[in-house]
Write an enzyme that holds these catalytic residues in place. Structure first.
Site, PDB file in Angstrom:
ATOM      1  N   TRP A 104      -6.381  18.784  34.626  1.00 48.54           N
ATOM      2  CA  TRP A 104      -4.918  18.911  34.671  1.00 48.54           C
ATOM      3  C   TRP A 104      -4.414  19.070  36.093  1.00 48.54           C
ATOM      4  O   TRP A 104      -3.375  18.506  36.459  1.00 48.54           O
ATOM      5  CB  TRP A 104      -4.450  20.066  33.780  1.00 48.54           C
ATOM      6  CG  TRP A 104      -4.562  19.733  32.330  1.00 48.54           C
ATOM      7  CD1 TRP A 104      -5.397  20.312  31.419  1.00 48.54           C
ATOM      8  CD2 TRP A 104      -3.843  18.708  31.606  1.00 48.54           C
ATOM      9  NE1 TRP A 104      -5.235  19.722  30.185  1.00 48.54           N
ATOM     10  CE2 TRP A 104      -4.293  18.740  30.266  1.00 48.54           C
ATOM     11  CE3 TRP A 104      -2.867  17.786  31.959  1.00 48.54           C
ATOM     12  CZ2 TRP A 104      -3.795  17.872  29.290  1.00 48.54           C
ATOM     13  CZ3 TRP A 104      -2.368  16.919  30.997  1.00 48.54           C
ATOM     14  CH2 TRP A 104      -2.831  16.971  29.674  1.00 48.54           C
ATOM     15  N   ASP A 174       0.256  26.117  36.913  1.00 41.70           N
ATOM     16  CA  ASP A 174       0.307  25.556  35.566  1.00 41.70           C
ATOM     17  C   ASP A 174      -0.488  26.514  34.679  1.00 41.70           C
ATOM     18  O   ASP A 174      -1.708  26.547  34.720  1.00 41.70           O
ATOM     19  CB  ASP A 174      -0.307  24.153  35.561  1.00 41.70           C
ATOM     20  CG  ASP A 174      -0.382  23.566  34.145  1.00 41.70           C
ATOM     21  OD1 ASP A 174       0.071  24.225  33.190  1.00 41.70           O
ATOM     22  OD2 ASP A 174      -0.898  22.435  34.017  1.00 41.70           O
ATOM     23  N   LYS A 198       0.119  25.612  23.302  1.00 40.72           N
ATOM     24  CA  LYS A 198      -1.248  26.118  23.278  1.00 40.72           C
ATOM     25  C   LYS A 198      -1.240  27.553  22.743  1.00 40.72           C
ATOM     26  O   LYS A 198      -1.938  27.891  21.821  1.00 40.72           O
ATOM     27  CB  LYS A 198      -1.890  26.092  24.666  1.00 40.72           C
ATOM     28  CG  LYS A 198      -1.666  24.804  25.478  1.00 40.72           C
ATOM     29  CD  LYS A 198      -2.295  23.599  24.860  1.00 40.72           C
ATOM     30  CE  LYS A 198      -1.896  22.268  25.463  1.00 40.72           C
ATOM     31  NZ  LYS A 198      -2.356  21.987  26.789  1.00 40.72           N
TER      32      LYS A 198
HETATM   33  C1  LIG Z   1      -1.833  20.774  27.561  1.00 35.90           C
HETATM   34  C2  LIG Z   1      -1.746  20.940  29.020  1.00 35.90           C
HETATM   35  C3  LIG Z   1      -0.875  20.167  29.796  1.00 35.90           C
HETATM   36  C4  LIG Z   1      -0.026  19.051  29.204  1.00 35.90           C
HETATM   37  O1  LIG Z   1       1.066  19.547  28.530  1.00 35.90           O
HETATM   38  P1  LIG Z   1       2.171  18.567  27.912  1.00 35.90           P
HETATM   39  O2  LIG Z   1       3.126  19.521  27.281  1.00 35.90           O
HETATM   40  O3  LIG Z   1       1.491  17.658  26.946  1.00 35.90           O
HETATM   41  O4  LIG Z   1       2.783  17.820  29.046  1.00 35.90           O
HETATM   42  C5  LIG Z   1      -0.824  20.410  31.153  1.00 35.90           C
HETATM   43  N1  LIG Z   1      -1.581  21.364  31.720  1.00 35.90           N
HETATM   44  C6  LIG Z   1      -2.433  22.122  31.009  1.00 35.90           C
HETATM   45  C7  LIG Z   1      -3.245  23.154  31.696  1.00 35.90           C
HETATM   46  C8  LIG Z   1      -2.542  21.932  29.632  1.00 35.90           C
HETATM   47  O5  LIG Z   1      -3.392  22.691  28.919  1.00 35.90           O
END
Ligand SMILES: *Cc1c(COP(=O)(O)O)cnc(C)c1O
Length: 365
Positions: A104, A174, A198
């Protein structure tokens, strides 16, 4: 009613059952409102109460200081990969540093590159993203527009224990896959963002926590929807927000506060669950091989391999027969991944461990 399975999906993921039950009970008509949350204006007093309570509970859980704004946006974490550099990097004359500990972070870095210069402050690619940097290994630019890291790399299962030390440069995180899983010192961050699906709610809403002083950096020439200032000015009601996702996010925050007892208790519970699986892996004489190095292991996504991909296929299929589903690793890395976010009950992890022990016995470990 259909029996629920133990769902180890990496996201959208399990929601707390009391949250689903409350949403189901109130779906036709919110108490005191008489309409569904899906039917009322986002500008109504009733929805205002919902979005304000969600923000208040997030602030209380994370002890968010007053000089931070909490935004509830759309577009997922992926849009933040673009919005962060659009607002902080574009036309700044600076570059941005990325600490790359998995898939990511790399995707975020690729998007930032479209807005300005990027530097890799550390990259764990060589060892397949199985570890975290030593502080001394970070190659940081003290003049960077920001430093970005991914607190939990969902695909590789590598999680920071704390924040990298970055001096006065705004730290951007993030936190999509470990948001609300443990306490976080927000005052160390410039921006912390997380999609909800998540740990914190359903798909459709993304939480962005941003320090006031960073709001001045975005240019007025940005598209209105992509400028943080507009969302702050409108209290996250710049356009119609994802009302149902905000509502569920609010119920989840309340659940963590009232039923779990806050983020310390949440972290304790999560640590206990993860330890059960990692202890089993460590005691399996190499039958199960964890991907992440010990001190980098994620409390949220436990990634491991078996002797070969055929055996992994049998593992995933046999687990599904016992109502333990979505255990396949990400398509880019394969293997097994058990996502055990906040809403995964201890009993679900115990069932997984029973299955893993039994599977090892049956397959010669
Ligand atoms: C799932 C995830 C994303 C992507 O998220 P979206 O809402 O699908 O854009 C980005 N970063 C991390 C760490 C993730 O677990």
């Amino acid at each position: 009613m259909t029996q629920r399975v133990y769902n180890f999906s990496p996201g959208p993921a399990l929601l707390p059952e009391p949250v689903l039950a409350e949403a189901q009970r109130d779906l036709m008509a919110l108490p005191g409102v008489g309409s569904s949350v899906l039917e009322i204006s986002h500008r109504s007093a009733s929805f205002k109460k919902i979005i304000e309570a969600a923000e208040r509970d997030l602030r209380s859980l994370l002890k968010i200081p007053d000089n931070y704004r909490v935004l509830l946006l759309q577009g997922g974490a992926r849009l933040q990969f673009s919005m962060v550099p659009m607002n902080l990097l574009r036309d700044s004359g600076k570059s941005a540093d990325f600490i790359l500990t998995g898939s990511w972070g790399n995707k975020a870095c690729d998007e930032a590159r479209k807005e300005g210069g990027v530097r890799s402050a550390w990259d764990g690619r060589e060892t397949g993203y199985d570890r975290l940097p030593d502080p001394a290994q970070l190659d940081l630019d003290s003049a960077a527009a920001f430093v970005h890291f991914t607190s939990n790399e969902t695909i590789q299962g590598v999680q920071f224990r704390g924040e990298p030390e970055v001096g006065d440069v705004p730290l951007v995180c993030d936190a999509s896959s470990d948001f609300l899983s443990r306490p976080v010192p927000i005052e160390r961050y410039g921006i912390l963002y997380a999609c909800a699906q998540k740990n914190a709610g359903p798909a459709g809403v993304t939480v962005v926590i941003i320090r006031d002083d960073l709001l001045d950096r975005g240019s007025d020439s940005l598209p209105g929807m992509l400028n943080y200032r507009n969302h702050v000015a409108a209290g996250s009601l710049y356009n119609t927000p994802p009302v149902f996702a905000v509502y569920i996010l609010g119920l989840v925050a309340r659940w963590v506060l009232d039923e779990v007892g806050g983020l310390d208790a949440m972290a304790e519970r999560n640590r206990g669950k993860a330890e059960q699986v990692y202890d089993l892996i460590d005691a399996s004489d190499g039958f199960y091989r964890g991907h992440a190095q010990r001190d980098a292991r994620s409390m949220m996504n436990v990634t491991f391999r078996l002797a070969d991909t055929d055996l992994e296929k049998v593992f995933i299929a046999s687990a599904a027969e016992q109502a333990l589903v979505s255990l396949g690793g990400h398509r880019s890395v394969g293997g097994i991944r058990a996502s055990i976010y906040n809403a995964m009950p201890v009993a679900g992890v115990q069932r997984l461990c029973q299955f893993m022990n039994q599977f090892r016995k049956e397959h010669g470990g």
